[in-house]
Scaffold this active site. Sequence first.
Site, short mmCIF file in Angstrom:
data_model
loop_
_atom_site.label_atom_id
_atom_site.label_comp_id
_atom_site.label_asym_id
_atom_site.label_seq_id
_atom_site.Cartn_x
_atom_site.Cartn_y
_atom_site.Cartn_z
N SER A 1 0.83 -1.21 0.00
CA SER A 1 0.00 0.00 0.00
C SER A 1 0.86 1.26 0.00
CB SER A 1 -0.89 0.00 1.25
OG SER A 1 -1.53 1.26 1.42
N TYR B 1 -1.34 -0.60 10.57
CA TYR B 1 -1.66 -1.25 9.29
C TYR B 1 -0.50 -1.03 8.31
CZ TYR B 1 -3.17 -1.58 4.50
OH TYR B 1 -3.22 -1.86 3.16
N LYS C 1 2.42 -3.67 6.49
CA LYS C 1 2.75 -3.74 5.07
C LYS C 1 4.26 -3.58 4.87
CE LYS C 1 -1.17 -4.63 3.19
NZ LYS C 1 -1.41 -5.95 2.58
N PHE D 1 -2.34 2.77 -4.57
CA PHE D 1 -2.75 4.09 -4.12
C PHE D 1 -4.22 3.99 -3.69
CE2 PHE D 1 0.78 7.06 -4.28
CZ PHE D 1 1.76 6.16 -4.62
N ARG E 1 -5.63 12.80 -3.67
CA ARG E 1 -5.31 11.39 -3.71
C ARG E 1 -5.20 10.90 -5.15
NH1 ARG E 1 -4.44 12.48 0.64
NH2 ARG E 1 -5.06 11.50 2.63
C1 WQD Z 1 -9.46 9.60 0.88
C2 WQD Z 1 -9.68 11.08 1.11
C3 WQD Z 1 -9.96 11.68 3.42
C4 WQD Z 1 -13.76 9.60 4.02
C5 WQD Z 1 -6.87 4.62 2.82
C6 WQD Z 1 -5.75 3.86 3.48
C7 WQD Z 1 -4.87 3.23 2.43
C8 WQD Z 1 -5.70 2.40 1.50
C9 WQD Z 1 -6.81 3.24 0.88
C10 WQD Z 1 -5.54 0.14 2.26
C11 WQD Z 1 -8.92 11.58 2.33
C12 WQD Z 1 -11.22 11.97 2.63
C13 WQD Z 1 -12.59 10.09 3.47
C14 WQD Z 1 -14.80 10.51 4.39
C15 WQD Z 1 -13.45 12.33 3.63
N1 WQD Z 1 -6.24 1.28 2.19
N2 WQD Z 1 -12.45 11.43 3.26
N3 WQD Z 1 -14.60 11.84 4.18
O1 WQD Z 1 -7.14 7.51 3.66
O2 WQD Z 1 -6.35 8.04 1.29
O3 WQD Z 1 -6.33 5.69 2.10
O4 WQD Z 1 -7.59 3.78 1.95
O5 WQD Z 1 -4.54 -0.18 1.68
O6 WQD Z 1 -3.93 2.43 3.10
O7 WQD Z 1 -4.97 4.79 4.20
O8 WQD Z 1 -8.48 6.77 1.64
O9 WQD Z 1 -10.88 6.95 1.09
O10 WQD Z 1 -10.20 6.93 3.53
O11 WQD Z 1 -9.72 8.93 2.13
O12 WQD Z 1 -13.30 13.56 3.45
O13 WQD Z 1 -15.89 10.11 4.90
O14 WQD Z 1 -11.06 11.30 1.39
O15 WQD Z 1 -9.69 12.75 4.32
O16 WQD Z 1 -8.47 12.90 2.03
P1 WQD Z 1 -7.02 7.12 2.23
P2 WQD Z 1 -9.89 7.34 2.13
#
Ligand code: WQD
Length: 340
Positions: free
Chosen positions: A125, A149, A153, A178, A231
């Site tokens: 990840s 987590y 990894k 990603f 992202r």
């Molecule tokens: C994306 C963006 C939040 C939810 C995670 C893990 C990573 C991988 C993918 C496993 C961020 C914003 C989110 C919400 C929001 N998982 N957000 N409101 O955190 O980039 O990655 O998932 O491998 O390891 O870290 O993904 O979708 O949680 O967040 O504003 O209700 O959306 O702040 O900027 P993230 P995410």
Amino acid sequence: METILVTGGAGFIGSHVCVELVEAGFRVVVIDNFVNSTPEALDRIASITGERVHFMEVDMTDSGSLDEVFLTYSIDAVIHLAGLKAVGDSVINPLRYYLNNLSSLLHLCECMQKYHVHRLVFSSSATVYGPPQHVPIKETHPVQTENPYGRTKHMSEQILRDFQRSYFPMKIVILRYFNPIGAHPSGLIGENPTGVPNNIMPYMTEVAIGKLPVLQVFGNDYPTRDGTCIRDYVHITDLAKGHVKGIEAIDSMEPSVAVYNLGTGEGTTVKELLHTFEHVTETKIPFTITDRRPGDVAVSYADVRAAERELGWKATKGIEDMCRDAWRWQHRNPAGYVKN
Ligand code: WQD
């Protein structure tokens, strides 16, 4: 026909990888313990491909549980996806994450050596990069994990390097994901989180169908073009194809262990994702701006040239496809995987 063992093959990533493997002409054996998935996903893979994958219910943390799999099937390569993956949960239950993710991998490596299976594609990840020192993020970027987590990894990647050094026939492809989002265009398989989703896309699709009232946007005071986090969202079917490319390229790989980013190389803000979703689905997503979520990095997107150059893999689908396909899955499966 080569046989590929897919651990965690009933999950979100796993089910999409199985579809692409079957369609690429591989025989697929799935093991899963359904801790974060459901047997219905295996039926849906059959509906999409017209072929039923082989399946054995296995808890990989149980040493000795894998022997029967390797004795039953003549496995040519393994794609290891099984693992717990919720960042927030890993902070609350670190021992569960270390025990599950590391013991599963260790048992798998022991069996691969015991049964002379020498090719492994491992699910890692982008979270291992932590807050990036520069973007786009190359595979050579320093690793700085910030949560249990992510540490499982990184530790897994180190275990694999040590394992390969001790057992030279091993060839290992490490794929650093990603942000995989979206769903197979059929709408038959998709992201199926239990309880309230942590990740933005399943949360947004549940708002879109009225299952949740409003999307909380975690902070709009980041140093980005609209103040919300950036992202690198990548379509799950593109990501799944990256695993097939990993299997196909592994024998001709020079280094015996290689790391590749799986992303699009493009950054999208939360607001841009939200507005794209509203546009392609013609739905309104009510949202509120709340405080930043602890642990979030402001900007993360990949340098994807290595995967393109060495695996011949490049993402083909854009944010609109991801939103449209995620919506179709959720819209057709409002309660997730329910038996047809
Ligand atoms: C994306 C963006 C939040 C939810 C995670 C893990 C990573 C991988 C993918 C496993 C961020 C914003 C989110 C919400 C929001 N998982 N957000 N409101 O955190 O980039 O990655 O998932 O491998 O390891 O870290 O993904 O979708 O949680 O967040 O504003 O209700 O959306 O702040 O900027 P993230 P995410």
